[in-house]
Design a protein around this motif. Structure first.
Motif, PDB file in Angstrom:
ATOM      1  N   GLU A 151       0.830  -1.207   0.000  1.00 51.45           N
ATOM      2  CA  GLU A 151       0.000   0.000   0.000  1.00 51.45           C
ATOM      3  C   GLU A 151       0.863   1.254   0.000  1.00 51.45           C
ATOM      4  O   GLU A 151       0.578   2.221  -0.704  1.00 51.45           O
ATOM      5  N   PHE A 152       1.952   1.233   0.784  1.00 50.30           N
ATOM      6  CA  PHE A 152       2.844   2.383   0.812  1.00 50.30           C
ATOM      7  C   PHE A 152       3.555   2.573  -0.522  1.00 50.30           C
ATOM      8  O   PHE A 152       3.736   3.703  -0.987  1.00 50.30           O
ATOM      9  N   VAL A 153       3.952   1.461  -1.130  1.00 45.37           N
ATOM     10  CA  VAL A 153       4.609   1.541  -2.435  1.00 45.37           C
ATOM     11  C   VAL A 153       3.663   2.133  -3.467  1.00 45.37           C
ATOM     12  O   VAL A 153       4.046   2.997  -4.278  1.00 45.37           O
ATOM     13  N   THR A 154       2.400   1.689  -3.432  1.00 44.50           N
ATOM     14  CA  THR A 154       1.399   2.216  -4.365  1.00 44.50           C
ATOM     15  C   THR A 154       1.194   3.716  -4.152  1.00 44.50           C
ATOM     16  O   THR A 154       1.126   4.501  -5.120  1.00 44.50           O
ATOM     17  N   LEU A 155       1.077   4.139  -2.891  1.00 50.37           N
ATOM     18  CA  LEU A 155       0.896   5.563  -2.590  1.00 50.37           C
ATOM     19  C   LEU A 155       2.087   6.389  -3.068  1.00 50.37           C
ATOM     20  O   LEU A 155       1.931   7.486  -3.623  1.00 50.37           O
ATOM     21  N   TYR A 156       3.295   5.858  -2.865  1.00 56.92           N
ATOM     22  CA  TYR A 156       4.490   6.596  -3.262  1.00 56.92           C
ATOM     23  C   TYR A 156       4.551   6.743  -4.788  1.00 56.92           C
ATOM     24  O   TYR A 156       4.917   7.808  -5.314  1.00 56.92           O
ATOM     25  N   ARG A 157       4.176   5.681  -5.479  1.00 59.63           N
ATOM     26  CA  ARG A 157       4.186   5.754  -6.945  1.00 59.63           C
ATOM     27  C   ARG A 157       3.187   6.794  -7.457  1.00 59.63           C
ATOM     28  O   ARG A 157       3.470   7.543  -8.400  1.00 59.63           O
TER      29      ARG A 157
END
Length: 219
Positions: free
Chosen positions: A177-183
Motif C-alpha cells: 500500500e505504501f509503495v502504491t501511494l508513493y508511486r
C-alpha cells in the motif's frame, strides 16, 4: 539453589567442584548456602557441564503439588524398589528423596524427570498413572497421554505459525500500500507534490529553533 545437590549427584567434593569452574572453595560454599549471588555466566557453565537447566539450579522449576509425595511412594511400591535403591541408582541424595516423598520440600521438574526415566515412563504418564493428570484425554487417543500431549504441542505450534503467517501477510500488504501511494505521489506534478509535502510537514514535529543570540552579542 541446587548447586549443592547437582554437585553431590556427581560425587564431587566442594574442592573438586570449585576447581572445575575456577572459583575458590569458600566462594562455592557461599553460593550453596545462598549467602552470595551466583554470577549468570557461572550458572550457564554449570548447567552446560552437567546437562541441566538454569531454572533447576535457581529452584525456578519447583512443582508445588502436595500429591507428588504420595505418588512417588506409590510408584516405588508398585515397582518394589526401596528408597535407598532409588537414591543409589539415580544418585539423588537419600535425604532429598525423603523430603520429596514426605512433601517437606517441593520437587524440581528436573529431578522428577530423572525419576520418571528411572521408573520407565514420561512425566505425563507418571501424572496420569497416579491420578494427577487433570485433563480429559479424548477417546481417539486410547488413554495414551503422551500421544495426546504431542498432539497438543503440534496444534499449538501450528496455531503460532498461522499467527506469524498472518502478521507477515499484513506487513507485506501494508508495504504494498505504501509503495502504491508513493508511486502515485511521484506521478503528481511538482506543484501537487509540494502540497502533499506541506501537508506531511504539518503532521511532523517541528525541529527546535536555534538559540537566538543575546543582545550583548549583537554589534
Amino acid at each position: 539453589m541446587k548447586i549443592k545437590q547437582i554437585r553431590r549427584m556427581n560425587n564431587l567434593s566442594q574442592a573438586a567442584f570449585a576447581k572445575i569452574f575456577g572459583i575458590a572453595q569458600n566462594t562455592l560454599s557461599q553460593y550453596e548456602t545462598g549467602s552470595r549471588k551466583v554470577p549468570p555466566q557461572l550458572l550457564r557453565d554449570i548447567a552446560d557441564r552437567f546437562n541441566t537447566t538454569i531454572d533447576y539450579l535457581l529452584d525456578a522449576d519447583q512443582i508445588c503439588d502436595d500429591r507428588i509425595g504420595a505418588a512417588l511412594i506409590e510408584e516405588r511400591e508398585w515397582q518394589k524398589i526401596s528408597r535407598r535403591t532409588v537414591s543409589e541408582d539415580t544418585r539423588i541424595p537419600y535425604n532429598d528423596l525423603t523430603a520429596y516423598e514426605k512433601n517437606d520440600e517441593p520437587i524440581n521438574l528436573y529431578i522428577l524427570k530423572i525419576l520418571c526415566i528411572y521408573f520407565g515412563k514420561s512425566v505425563y504418564e507418571f501424572y496420569n498413572d497416579h491420578g494427577m493428570y487433570d485433563e480429559y484425554i479424548p477417546q481417539i487417543f486410547d488413554g495414551d497421554v503422551d500421544k495426546y500431549e504431542r498432539f497438543k504441542d503440534a496444534r499449538d505450534e501450528d496455531a503460532q505459525k498461522q499467527v506469524l503467517d498472518t502478521k507477515i501477510i499484513n506487513l507485506n500488504k501494508e508495504k504494498e500500500e505504501f509503495v502504491t501511494l508513493y508511486r502515485k505521489y511521484k506521478e503528481l506534478p511538482k506543484d501537487k507534490q509540494k502540497i502533499v509535502d506541506d501537508v506531511i510537514d504539518g503532521f511532523l514535529p517541528k525541529k527546535p529553533k536555534e538559540a537566538l543570540p543575546d543582545d550583548d552579542d549583537i554589534d
